[in-house]
Design an enzyme around this catalytic site. Structure first.
Site, short mmCIF file in Angstrom:
data_model
loop_
_atom_site.label_atom_id
_atom_site.label_comp_id
_atom_site.label_asym_id
_atom_site.label_seq_id
_atom_site.Cartn_x
_atom_site.Cartn_y
_atom_site.Cartn_z
N ALA A 61 0.83 -1.20 0.00
CA ALA A 61 0.00 0.00 0.00
C ALA A 61 0.87 1.25 0.00
O ALA A 61 2.07 1.19 0.22
CB ALA A 61 -0.91 0.00 1.22
N GLY A 106 -0.19 -5.46 0.22
CA GLY A 106 -1.23 -5.48 -0.80
C GLY A 106 -0.79 -6.15 -2.08
O GLY A 106 -1.61 -6.73 -2.79
N GLU A 109 -1.29 -9.75 -1.45
CA GLU A 109 -2.73 -10.00 -1.44
C GLU A 109 -3.31 -9.99 -2.85
O GLU A 109 -4.22 -10.77 -3.16
CB GLU A 109 -3.42 -8.95 -0.57
N GLU A 129 2.49 -6.32 7.28
CA GLU A 129 1.66 -5.31 7.95
C GLU A 129 1.85 -5.28 9.47
O GLU A 129 1.72 -4.23 10.10
CB GLU A 129 0.17 -5.56 7.63
#
Length: 255
Positions: A61, A106, A109, A129
């Site tokens: 992110a 991300g 993911e 994270e």
């Protein structure tokens, strides 16, 4: 645009283009959802490749953007964040992630949303994270555990450590490791092969597997049963069986 959709040979490439690290800011998330939905609708897209370029897939992110958000802002944004990734996961066509360099947070993911992952020998994947005092928020706690099992998922999520391509292959986080320069070619070839297959049957297979993983076996079997019977109404089924009887297995050509 930070994400583009390029179509060739029945394969739509969702190309991340936000240098230098393809950080997944809000605008990129929204664009990803928009193009995933377009790939779902388009008849000329029969399979999809997700690619970040030769050097990096996506390093996570946009932390500076997230740092400026308070609790209320993220409460309002969290569903849209997940929805952008879910739009990729629910493309009803074969999807392959072509992973080079970093696929973190991300980025990891996003790779988890694919059906198959081809990684370069320079790839590093992880969910870091926890090192920010957070947990994965775009599906990582759910899709990673379903893919590699809860213990391995907890190892990666609890520690935030990165895994290199060889370990990712060993634990089932990626499906194939190739030289970094060959990642996109390999991924596109795999997708192009499937793009020549029976589109409705492939959709049925994907939905049956994915639904079964998300529910109890009786519901999964019902989905499989309904799709299996329904495919007998398709031209692809007639074509495939006719070819098998007349020419032998594996020679059918689907429209």
């Amino acid at each position: 645009m930070t994400v583009n959709l390029e179509v060739a040979e029945g394969v739509g490439t969702l190309r991340l283009d936000r240098p230098p690290m393809n950080a997944l800011d809000i605008a990129t998330q929204d664009r990803l959802k928009e193009l995933a939905e377009e790939a779902t609708r388009r008849d000329d897209v029969r399979a999809v490749v997700i690619y970040g370029g030769e050097k990096v897939f996506a390093a996570g992110a946009d932390i500076k953007e997230m740092q400026a958000m308070d609790h209320i802002a993220m409460v309002l944004r969290a569903r849209a964040l997940q929805d952008s990734f879910t739009a990729v996961a629910r493309i009803p066509k074969p999807v392959v992630a072509a992973v080079t360099g970093y696929a973190l947070g991300g980025g990891c993911e996003l790779a988890l949303c694919a059906d198959f992952r081809v990684a370069g020998d320079n790839a590093r994947l992880g969910q870091p994270e926890i090192l920010l005092g957070l947990i994965p928020g775009a599906g990582g706690t759910q899709r990673l555990a379903r893919l590699v099992g809860p213990s391995k998922a907890k190892d990666l999520i609890f520690t935030g450590r990165h895994v290199k391509a060889d370990e990712a292959l060993t634990i089932g986080l990626v499906d194939r490791v190739v030289p970094a320069a060959d990642v996109y070619t390999e991924a596109h070839a795999w997708a192009a092969k499937l793009a020549r297959g029976p589109a409705i049957a492939l959709r049925a297979a994907k939905e049956s597997v994915d639904t079964g993983l998300e529910t109890d076996i009786e519901t999964g079997l019902a989905v499989e049963r309904n799709w299996f019977a329904g495919l007998f109404a398709t031209e692809d089924r007639a074509r495939g069986m006719r070819s098998f009887v007349e020419e032998g297995p594996g020679k059918a050509k689907f429209l």
